[in-house]
Design a protein around this motif. Structure first.
Motif, PDB file in Angstrom:
ATOM      1  N   GLY A 332      25.971  71.603  13.725  1.00 41.90           N
ATOM      2  CA  GLY A 332      24.529  71.375  13.657  1.00 41.90           C
ATOM      3  C   GLY A 332      24.093  70.110  14.362  1.00 41.90           C
ATOM      4  O   GLY A 332      23.148  69.442  13.948  1.00 41.90           O
ATOM      5  N   TYR A 333      24.784  69.778  15.442  1.00 41.66           N
ATOM      6  CA  TYR A 333      24.500  68.536  16.181  1.00 41.66           C
ATOM      7  C   TYR A 333      23.758  68.859  17.471  1.00 41.66           C
ATOM      8  O   TYR A 333      24.177  69.731  18.234  1.00 41.66           O
ATOM      9  N   SER A 334      22.633  68.154  17.708  1.00 40.43           N
ATOM     10  CA  SER A 334      21.825  68.399  18.910  1.00 40.43           C
ATOM     11  C   SER A 334      21.578  67.110  19.684  1.00 40.43           C
ATOM     12  O   SER A 334      21.538  66.015  19.098  1.00 40.43           O
ATOM     13  N   GLN A 335      21.423  67.260  20.992  1.00 40.56           N
ATOM     14  CA  GLN A 335      20.988  66.169  21.857  1.00 40.56           C
ATOM     15  C   GLN A 335      19.841  66.680  22.720  1.00 40.56           C
ATOM     16  O   GLN A 335      19.869  67.827  23.177  1.00 40.56           O
ATOM     17  N   HIS A 336      18.841  65.833  22.936  1.00 47.37           N
ATOM     18  CA  HIS A 336      17.693  66.219  23.758  1.00 47.37           C
ATOM     19  C   HIS A 336      17.762  65.519  25.122  1.00 47.37           C
ATOM     20  O   HIS A 336      16.860  64.792  25.527  1.00 47.37           O
ATOM     21  N   ASN A 337      18.864  65.733  25.795  1.00 45.36           N
ATOM     22  CA  ASN A 337      19.067  65.143  27.128  1.00 45.36           C
ATOM     23  C   ASN A 337      19.894  66.097  27.982  1.00 45.36           C
ATOM     24  O   ASN A 337      20.936  65.727  28.514  1.00 45.36           O
ATOM     25  N   LEU A 338      19.437  67.334  28.088  1.00 43.86           N
ATOM     26  CA  LEU A 338      20.210  68.389  28.738  1.00 43.86           C
ATOM     27  C   LEU A 338      20.685  68.032  30.156  1.00 43.86           C
ATOM     28  O   LEU A 338      21.858  68.270  30.472  1.00 43.86           O
ATOM     29  N   PRO A 339      19.820  67.463  31.033  1.00 44.54           N
ATOM     30  CA  PRO A 339      20.312  67.135  32.385  1.00 44.54           C
ATOM     31  C   PRO A 339      21.516  66.194  32.367  1.00 44.54           C
ATOM     32  O   PRO A 339      22.447  66.347  33.164  1.00 44.54           O
ATOM     33  N   THR A 340      21.512  65.234  31.438  1.00 41.77           N
ATOM     34  CA  THR A 340      22.630  64.288  31.328  1.00 41.77           C
ATOM     35  C   THR A 340      23.894  65.006  30.865  1.00 41.77           C
ATOM     36  O   THR A 340      24.989  64.751  31.371  1.00 41.77           O
ATOM     37  N   VAL A 341      23.747  65.911  29.890  1.00 37.71           N
ATOM     38  CA  VAL A 341      24.890  66.685  29.395  1.00 37.71           C
ATOM     39  C   VAL A 341      25.475  67.529  30.525  1.00 37.71           C
ATOM     40  O   VAL A 341      26.697  67.560  30.725  1.00 37.71           O
TER      41      VAL A 341
END
Length: 367
Positions: A332-341
């Motif tokens: 259930g872990y999210s990050q809001h930096n898709l381009p960086t990922v």
């Protein structure tokens, strides 16, 4: 006066003392003539020494903190001078958090390590549902892992690939070599989903596509024996990555394993012998995966790990382009930096998954 260990950590201390004794023993063994003349034995002892040293150094730091705590408490119990007592209280305020932090670190270090973590890895990415867009996404995932490896001192080498008709890959198989290559990437196994407007979409509709990632430990001959009579070897002309460097000699190898039906190809090297050796490594790893799955099914009483099953049919992560969000569904872990990922910054996901696995193991009573 001996150190006073917290009662709940007595078992941990006994383990740490055993490790310290083994560390000293290995330190003696490693300088013996028979070890220094046998590179295989020397390498094995050196690795064990290095692994144990991390724990022993942390244990020595823990004992130093406990000793200082005992000394500070002694001052509080016996000293009448207010200034000395205040200094002892200040020291205790600093030492108690250090003690708790070291105890947690030691518990983590004592969790039994996956013996495969130190191995090199086979990384396989295949387009799933979604047609051309799935192949494009598989290509995006490959570049993500490629960038991650570049940034973390791992070497990624493509063994075989099939390109998608509109870009990306229907399938791409690579090796990843370097320190703890498998242990670093093992949690990436599973189905990765993407939600975005595909390059091939003309009306701006969001599609959901998927690609499958499999990370396998690279197994050697001793660990997985192959009967060469069960393997059919075919040769063909290598096209090279991206269709370049067309090889007019039959250097590319395709191996078919009759008992399992597994097919492995390798066209990375110009040498047929080297391609054959690399293809055998991939085949061993895939057979190991099948045998491991059978074993896990037989011992069904084992609790299925939330993060470490490695089943390539599990949906593990979603990449939502509209919201620039990447979510790992296992924890259930999210990050809001898709381009960086997508540029290879997946360290936070790997770290969170490691923490989740360690927490599971500690709950099971491993430490």
């Amino acid at each position: 006066m001996g150190l006073e260990y917290p009662c709940k950590y007595i078992d941990m201390i006994e383990k740490l003392e055993d490790i310290k004794h083994r560390f000293e023993e290995v330190g003696q063994l490693i300088v013996q003539p028979d070890a220094m003349s046998d590179m295989k034995k020397y390498s094995k002892l050196s690795k064990e020494y290095k692994d144990l040293e991390k724990i022993v150094l942390k244990y020595e730091a823990y004992k130093t903190v406990l000793s200082n705590i005992d000394s500070a408490k002694e001052v509080l119990n016996t000293e009448k001078d207010t200034e000395f007592r205040d200094m002892a209280k200040m020291e205790l305020d600093e030492l108690e958090p250090q003690k708790e932090n070291l105890e947690e670190q030691l518990k983590q270090l004592l969790i039994p390590k996956d013996p495969n973590d130190d191995k090199d890895a086979i990384l396989e990415i295949r387009a799933g549902t979604g047609g051309d867009e799935a192949a494009i996404f598989a290509g995006d995932l490959f570049r993500m892992y490629q960038r991650f490896c570049e940034k973390n001192g791992l070497r990624l080498t493509v063994l075989d690939l099939t390109e998608g008709t509109s870009g990306g890959y229907k399938e791409i198989v690579s090796t990843v070599t370097g320190e703890e290559a498998y242990g670093t990437l093992k949690f990436e196994s599973g189905v990765h989903r993407v939600q975005r407007v595909p390059q091939t979409e003309t009306q701006g509709r969001v599609h959901t596509s998927a690609a499958t990632v499999a990370v396998l430990p690279e197994m050697d001959e001793v660990e997985v024996e192959l009967d060469m009579n069960d393997i059919r070897k075919d040769t063909f002309c290598s096209s090279g990555p991206g269709g370049q460097s067309v090889n007019t000699t039959y250097s590319a190898i395709r191996l078919t394993h009759a008992p399992t039906g597994l097919v492995v190809s390798c066209q990375d090297e110009k040498s047929q012998i080297k391609n054959f050796e690399k293809a055998l490594k991939v085949l061993r790893s895939r057979i190991y995966e099948i045998e491991l799955a059978k074993h896990n099914q037989e011992v069904g009483a084992q609790r299925r790990s939330m993060v470490g099953s490695g089943d390539r049919s599990d949906k593990i992560r979603t990449y939502n382009y509209a919201q620039s969000r990447v979510t790992d569904h296992r924890i259930g872990y999210s990050q809001h930096n898709l381009p960086t990922v997508m540029d290879g910054e997946i360290e936070n996901f790997i770290e969170q998954l490691r923490i989740a696995e360690s927490t599971e193991k500690m709950k099971e009573g491993s430490v």
